[in-house]
Write an enzyme that holds these catalytic residues in place. Structure first.
Site, PDB file in Angstrom:
ATOM      1  N   ASN A   1     -10.888  -2.777  -5.740  1.00 54.04           N
ATOM      2  CA  ASN A   1     -10.093  -1.827  -6.528  1.00 54.04           C
ATOM      3  C   ASN A   1     -10.696  -1.504  -7.901  1.00 54.04           C
ATOM      4  O   ASN A   1     -10.310  -0.513  -8.537  1.00 54.04           O
ATOM      5  CB  ASN A   1      -8.642  -2.316  -6.693  1.00 54.04           C
ATOM      6  CG  ASN A   1      -7.807  -2.184  -5.429  1.00 54.04           C
ATOM      7  OD1 ASN A   1      -6.863  -2.936  -5.209  1.00 54.04           O
ATOM      8  ND2 ASN A   1      -8.128  -1.219  -4.571  1.00 54.04           N
TER       9      ASN A   1
ATOM     10  N   ASP B   1       0.845  -1.192   0.000  1.00 60.33           N
ATOM     11  CA  ASP B   1       0.000   0.000   0.000  1.00 60.33           C
ATOM     12  C   ASP B   1       0.882   1.243   0.000  1.00 60.33           C
ATOM     13  O   ASP B   1       2.016   1.210   0.463  1.00 60.33           O
ATOM     14  CB  ASP B   1      -0.909  -0.015   1.253  1.00 60.33           C
ATOM     15  CG  ASP B   1      -2.124   0.875   1.092  1.00 60.33           C
ATOM     16  OD1 ASP B   1      -2.358   1.404  -0.021  1.00 60.33           O
ATOM     17  OD2 ASP B   1      -2.846   1.068   2.093  1.00 60.33           O
TER      18      ASP B   1
HETATM   19  C1  IPE Z   1      -5.593  -2.890  -0.329  1.00 60.79           C
HETATM   20  O1  IPE Z   1      -5.135  -1.607  -0.570  1.00 60.79           O
HETATM   21  C2  IPE Z   1      -5.632  -3.672  -1.604  1.00 60.79           C
HETATM   22  C3  IPE Z   1      -4.354  -3.948  -2.216  1.00 60.79           C
HETATM   23  C4  IPE Z   1      -3.183  -3.698  -1.692  1.00 60.79           C
HETATM   24  C5  IPE Z   1      -4.392  -4.574  -3.499  1.00 60.79           C
HETATM   25  P1  IPE Z   1      -6.171  -0.391  -0.768  1.00 60.79           P
HETATM   26  O2  IPE Z   1      -5.363   0.846  -0.731  1.00 60.79           O
HETATM   27  O3  IPE Z   1      -6.971  -0.628  -1.987  1.00 60.79           O
HETATM   28  O4  IPE Z   1      -7.083  -0.547   0.526  1.00 60.79           O
HETATM   29  P2  IPE Z   1      -8.124   0.431   1.165  1.00 60.79           P
HETATM   30  O5  IPE Z   1      -9.179   0.648   0.135  1.00 60.79           O
HETATM   31  O6  IPE Z   1      -7.374   1.682   1.482  1.00 60.79           O
HETATM   32  O7  IPE Z   1      -8.623  -0.278   2.385  1.00 60.79           O
HETATM   33  C1  IPE Z   2      -1.494   0.164  -3.451  1.00 58.09           C
HETATM   34  O1  IPE Z   2      -1.298   1.539  -3.497  1.00 58.09           O
HETATM   35  C2  IPE Z   2      -1.705  -0.420  -4.827  1.00 58.09           C
HETATM   36  C3  IPE Z   2      -3.056  -0.936  -5.078  1.00 58.09           C
HETATM   37  C4  IPE Z   2      -3.994  -1.013  -4.192  1.00 58.09           C
HETATM   38  C5  IPE Z   2      -3.352  -1.396  -6.412  1.00 58.09           C
HETATM   39  P1  IPE Z   2      -2.492   2.581  -3.453  1.00 58.09           P
HETATM   40  O2  IPE Z   2      -2.876   2.925  -4.853  1.00 58.09           O
HETATM   41  O3  IPE Z   2      -3.598   2.080  -2.599  1.00 58.09           O
HETATM   42  O4  IPE Z   2      -1.790   3.831  -2.777  1.00 58.09           O
HETATM   43  P2  IPE Z   2      -2.435   4.901  -1.821  1.00 58.09           P
HETATM   44  O5  IPE Z   2      -3.119   4.167  -0.705  1.00 58.09           O
HETATM   45  O6  IPE Z   2      -3.386   5.698  -2.646  1.00 58.09           O
HETATM   46  O7  IPE Z   2      -1.264   5.709  -1.353  1.00 58.09           O
HETATM   47 MG    MG Z   3      -4.128   2.356  -0.639  1.00 59.11          MG
END
Ligand code: IPE
Ligand code: IPE
Ligand code: MG
Length: 239
Positions: A67, A19
């Site tokens: 996602n 994340d």
């Molecule tokens: C969790 O990350 C899913 C993945 C790492 C693929 P998100 O960034 O999507 O999670 P939420 O929505 O903040 O809980």
């Molecule tokens: C994790 O990074 C990747 C996926 C969930 C695909 P994020 O895209 O959730 O990054 P933040 O949370 O916006 O920083």
């Molecule tokens: Mg995230």
């Protein structure tokens, strides 16, 4: 191995929620998709690091069932990156004797991506080192729902007696069938939630949270997480 690493007790199964790609990009004044690209590049490296450390199962949450709700532009950019990195991962896996296995519902992806994922599993299936588990279009509730639908069908068809259903039976209907449960779960970027990740399998895992954004999470951060795990876990006589 560096000094002090020899005595590390390596957890058998490490599960990661990567994340912070978006926040990393923002911090570097870059578009989000370049944060995801940096995240994929980091993944390549850390898979190799994990394999060399002797981790047996390394599971990464790459794309959740939730996602898909992100913008069309971001989802499209992620799909393009997956297409490219399937090829890169194939090279990393073959060079490090890594077997790749996917969990999640792959049928929602475009056919070329499904073919790529099937190919990645197929060409690496005889590798005997680490198993790298990619959670793509994965959601724990979706996994349990799909599994229980199959279990109910088997019960209705008479091949499974409801009286014989045990915890092991349930586990065998999940995408992770045959894998040991994770010992350590790491989430990067400071969020402290599970986001629908491995809810059944993480029942006894140690949870480790770090503020480091995923593209900056390197070998030394993985070692720090394993050290914390070693200090916390006393079940096997750890310090
Ligand atoms: C969790 O990350 C899913 C993945 C790492 C693929 P998100 O960034 O999507 O999670 P939420 O929505 O903040 O809980
Ligand atoms: C994790 O990074 C990747 C996926 C969930 C695909 P994020 O895209 O959730 O990054 P933040 O949370 O916006 O920083
Ligand atoms: Mg995230």
């Amino acid at each position: 191995m560096e000094q002090g690493e020899q005595e590390l007790r390596i957890p058998r199964h490490v599960a990661v929620i990567l994340d912070g790609n978006g926040r990393w990009a923002k911090e570097h004044h870059l578009p989000r998709k370049l944060g995801h690209k940096a995240g994929c590049e980091n993944l390549e490296q850390i898979v190799e690091d994990a394999a060399r450390l002797g981790i047996e199962y390394f599971t990464i949450y790459g794309f959740s069932t939730e996602n898909w709700k992100r913008s069309e532009e971001e989802v499209g950019a992620l799909m393009q990156l997956f297409r490219y990195y399937i090829g890169r991962l194939r090279e990393v896996a073959m060079a490090n004797d890594v077997r790749v296995r996917m969990i999640g519902e792959r049928s929602r992806f475009d056919q070329d991506l499904i073919d790529g994922l099937n190919m990645l599993e197929d060409v690496t299936k005889n590798n005997r080192g680490m198993t790298f588990v990619l959670a793509l279009n994965y959601g724990s509730r979706d996994e349990i729902t799909r599994g229980m639908r199959r279990l109910a069908k088997d019960a209705a068809a008479g091949t499974l007696d409801p009286e014989d259903v045990t915890e092991e039976t349930i586990a065998s209907y999940l995408d992770t069938a045959g894998m040991p449960d994770p010992d350590l779960m790491i989430r990067t970027s400071g969020e402290q939630r599970l986001s629908n990740y491995l809810l059944w399998q993480l029942a006894y895992a140690e949870l480790y949270f770090t503020d480091v954004y995923w593209p900056d999470f390197h070998r030394e951060d993985l070692i720090a997480a394993i050290r914390a795990y070693n200090q916390r876990d006393r079940r096997f006589g750890g310090r």
